[in-house]
Motif scaffolding. Structure first.
Motif, PDB file in Angstrom:
ATOM      1  N   LYS A  99      28.118 -96.737-114.985  1.00 41.31           N
ATOM      2  CA  LYS A  99      28.833 -96.081-113.888  1.00 41.31           C
ATOM      3  C   LYS A  99      29.628 -97.086-113.063  1.00 41.31           C
ATOM      4  N   ARG A 100      29.316 -98.378-113.216  1.00 42.89           N
ATOM      5  CA  ARG A 100      29.978 -99.432-112.444  1.00 42.89           C
ATOM      6  C   ARG A 100      31.102-100.111-113.209  1.00 42.89           C
ATOM      7  N   ARG A 159      25.296-112.292-109.608  1.00 38.37           N
ATOM      8  CA  ARG A 159      24.039-112.314-110.357  1.00 38.37           C
ATOM      9  C   ARG A 159      23.129-111.279-109.724  1.00 38.37           C
ATOM     10  N   GLU A 160      22.561-110.411-110.559  1.00 37.01           N
ATOM     11  CA  GLU A 160      21.729-109.334-110.024  1.00 37.01           C
ATOM     12  C   GLU A 160      20.412-109.217-110.779  1.00 37.01           C
ATOM     13  N   LEU A 161      19.404-108.762-110.060  1.00 36.12           N
ATOM     14  CA  LEU A 161      18.098-108.447-110.629  1.00 36.12           C
ATOM     15  C   LEU A 161      17.852-106.971-110.372  1.00 36.12           C
ATOM     16  N   SER A 162      17.516-106.245-111.445  1.00 33.72           N
ATOM     17  CA  SER A 162      17.161-104.831-111.315  1.00 33.72           C
ATOM     18  C   SER A 162      15.694-104.698-111.689  1.00 33.72           C
ATOM     19  N   ALA A 163      14.911-104.057-110.840  1.00 33.61           N
ATOM     20  CA  ALA A 163      13.481-103.881-111.105  1.00 33.61           C
ATOM     21  C   ALA A 163      13.152-102.393-111.079  1.00 33.61           C
ATOM     22  N   ARG A 164      12.442-101.930-112.119  1.00 30.66           N
ATOM     23  CA  ARG A 164      12.063-100.520-112.234  1.00 30.66           C
ATOM     24  C   ARG A 164      10.561-100.379-112.030  1.00 30.66           C
ATOM     25  N   PHE A 220      14.310 -97.539-109.067  1.00 32.08           N
ATOM     26  CA  PHE A 220      14.956 -98.829-109.309  1.00 32.08           C
ATOM     27  C   PHE A 220      15.224 -99.530-107.990  1.00 32.08           C
ATOM     28  N   PHE A 221      15.102-100.846-108.013  1.00 29.52           N
ATOM     29  CA  PHE A 221      15.454-101.701-106.889  1.00 29.52           C
ATOM     30  C   PHE A 221      16.465-102.699-107.406  1.00 29.52           C
ATOM     31  N   PHE A 222      17.571-102.833-106.702  1.00 28.09           N
ATOM     32  CA  PHE A 222      18.669-103.692-107.132  1.00 28.09           C
ATOM     33  C   PHE A 222      18.875-104.797-106.109  1.00 28.09           C
ATOM     34  N   PHE A 223      19.071-106.020-106.614  1.00 25.25           N
ATOM     35  CA  PHE A 223      19.247-107.179-105.747  1.00 25.25           C
ATOM     36  C   PHE A 223      20.375-108.055-106.268  1.00 25.25           C
ATOM     37  N   ARG A 224      21.160-108.615-105.359  1.00 23.53           N
ATOM     38  CA  ARG A 224      22.186-109.601-105.717  1.00 23.53           C
ATOM     39  C   ARG A 224      21.662-110.972-105.287  1.00 23.53           C
ATOM     40  N   VAL A 225      21.658-111.915-106.214  1.00 18.73           N
ATOM     41  CA  VAL A 225      21.168-113.268-105.948  1.00 18.73           C
ATOM     42  C   VAL A 225      22.370-114.151-105.654  1.00 18.73           C
ATOM     43  N   ARG A 264      19.853-106.774-100.905  1.00 21.88           N
ATOM     44  CA  ARG A 264      19.422-105.516-101.515  1.00 21.88           C
ATOM     45  C   ARG A 264      20.674-104.682-101.762  1.00 21.88           C
ATOM     46  N   LEU A 265      20.725-104.011-102.919  1.00 22.05           N
ATOM     47  CA  LEU A 265      21.883-103.212-103.305  1.00 22.05           C
ATOM     48  C   LEU A 265      21.500-101.766-103.566  1.00 22.05           C
ATOM     49  N   LEU A 266      22.487-100.905-103.498  1.00 19.03           N
ATOM     50  CA  LEU A 266      22.360 -99.547-104.002  1.00 19.03           C
ATOM     51  C   LEU A 266      22.711 -99.569-105.487  1.00 19.03           C
ATOM     52  N   SER A 267      22.494 -98.474-106.171  1.00 16.12           N
ATOM     53  CA  SER A 267      22.756 -98.442-107.618  1.00 16.12           C
ATOM     54  C   SER A 267      24.223 -98.679-107.971  1.00 16.12           C
ATOM     55  N   ASP A 268      25.131 -98.411-107.042  1.00 16.52           N
ATOM     56  CA  ASP A 268      26.555 -98.627-107.315  1.00 16.52           C
ATOM     57  C   ASP A 268      27.013-100.042-106.978  1.00 16.52           C
ATOM     58  N   GLY A 269      26.082-100.897-106.545  1.00 15.53           N
ATOM     59  CA  GLY A 269      26.422-102.283-106.234  1.00 15.53           C
ATOM     60  C   GLY A 269      26.763-102.525-104.778  1.00 15.53           C
ATOM     61  N   THR A 270      26.722-101.481-103.960  1.00 16.70           N
ATOM     62  CA  THR A 270      26.998-101.623-102.533  1.00 16.70           C
ATOM     63  C   THR A 270      25.820-102.312-101.849  1.00 16.70           C
ATOM     64  N   VAL A 271      26.125-103.259-100.973  1.00 19.08           N
ATOM     65  CA  VAL A 271      25.089-103.992-100.253  1.00 19.08           C
ATOM     66  C   VAL A 271      24.464-103.080 -99.192  1.00 19.08           C
ATOM     67  N   VAL A 272      23.122-103.085 -99.123  1.00 24.52           N
ATOM     68  CA  VAL A 272      22.393-102.327 -98.110  1.00 24.52           C
ATOM     69  C   VAL A 272      22.409-103.151 -96.821  1.00 24.52           C
ATOM     70  N   ALA A 273      22.932-102.572 -95.756  1.00 23.44           N
ATOM     71  CA  ALA A 273      23.034-103.288 -94.482  1.00 23.44           C
ATOM     72  C   ALA A 273      21.645-103.667 -93.961  1.00 23.44           C
ATOM     73  N   GLY A 274      21.507-104.914 -93.527  1.00 23.06           N
ATOM     74  CA  GLY A 274      20.257-105.388 -92.949  1.00 23.06           C
ATOM     75  C   GLY A 274      19.172-105.733 -93.946  1.00 23.06           C
ATOM     76  N   ALA A 275      19.436-105.589 -95.224  1.00 24.63           N
ATOM     77  CA  ALA A 275      18.433-105.891 -96.254  1.00 24.63           C
ATOM     78  C   ALA A 275      18.792-107.206 -96.935  1.00 24.63           C
ATOM     79  N   GLU A 276      18.466-108.287 -96.250  1.00 28.64           N
ATOM     80  CA  GLU A 276      18.795-109.632 -96.730  1.00 28.64           C
ATOM     81  C   GLU A 276      17.534-110.475 -96.715  1.00 28.64           C
TER      82      GLU A 276
END
Length: 159
Positions: A20-21, A85-90, A96-101, A108-120
């Motif tokens: 989807k991305r 660089r991303e880590l996806s954990a199921r 799913f939990f998505f993270f950008r390293v 922390r990311l949403l499934s579409d790659g958008t950064v979650v505000a305040g989740a650093e």
């Protein structure tokens, strides 16, 4: 060295989400263990590592702590302005939990790659391997380095 079986279900589901991305290129088994696939987006190339958690936690800090080794692996992929660089954990609940390293933090990311505000989260510095003292250096091992004196009082050989 592998640490368990491949997360086949998680890989399949993460692949579907990644489609989807953008365009997705699977990395062949055993070729490179730092990531499982690459997402080619209009403005970014994303290297993705997929893991499956064994517990039902939804705490991102616990997930990142459990996969510190994998975060280190994906962090070794060179980073520039157009790479990510991303880590996806199921989880067993199929969440799913998505993270950008990034260089010094994890987002922390949403499934579409958008950064979650305040989740650093901080990217902890890599642990240095334990230092070993050289066996050839007696001073480093607690000795004086003076081979002429003997603590027991024996005469040196040849005298």
């Amino acid at each position: 060295m592998t640490r368990g079986r491949r997360p086949l279900v998680a890989l399949k589901e993460a692949y579907e989400i990644a489609l989807k991305r953008g365009e997705v290129l699977l990395v062949s088994d055993g070729r490179y263990d730092h990531f499982h696939f690459i997402i080619f987006q209009k403005d970014r190339v994303v290297f993705v590592k997929v893991k499956r958690t064994l517990n039902n936690t939804d705490d991102p800090e616990k997930i990142l702590d459990n996969y510190e080794r994998d975060v280190r692996h994906i962090a070794r992929v060179p980073l520039n302005d157009v790479d990510a660089r991303e880590l996806s954990a199921r989880s067993p609940r199929r969440d799913f939990f998505f993270f950008r390293v990034e260089k010094d933090r994890i987002l922390r990311l949403l499934s579409d790659g958008t950064v979650v505000a305040g989740a650093e989260y901080p990217l902890a510095p890599e642990k240095a391997p334990p230092t070993q003292k050289s066996p050839e250096d007696p001073a480093a091992n607690g000795g004086t380095g003076d081979h002429t004196s003997d603590p027991v009082g024996h005469e040196p050989a040849g005298k």
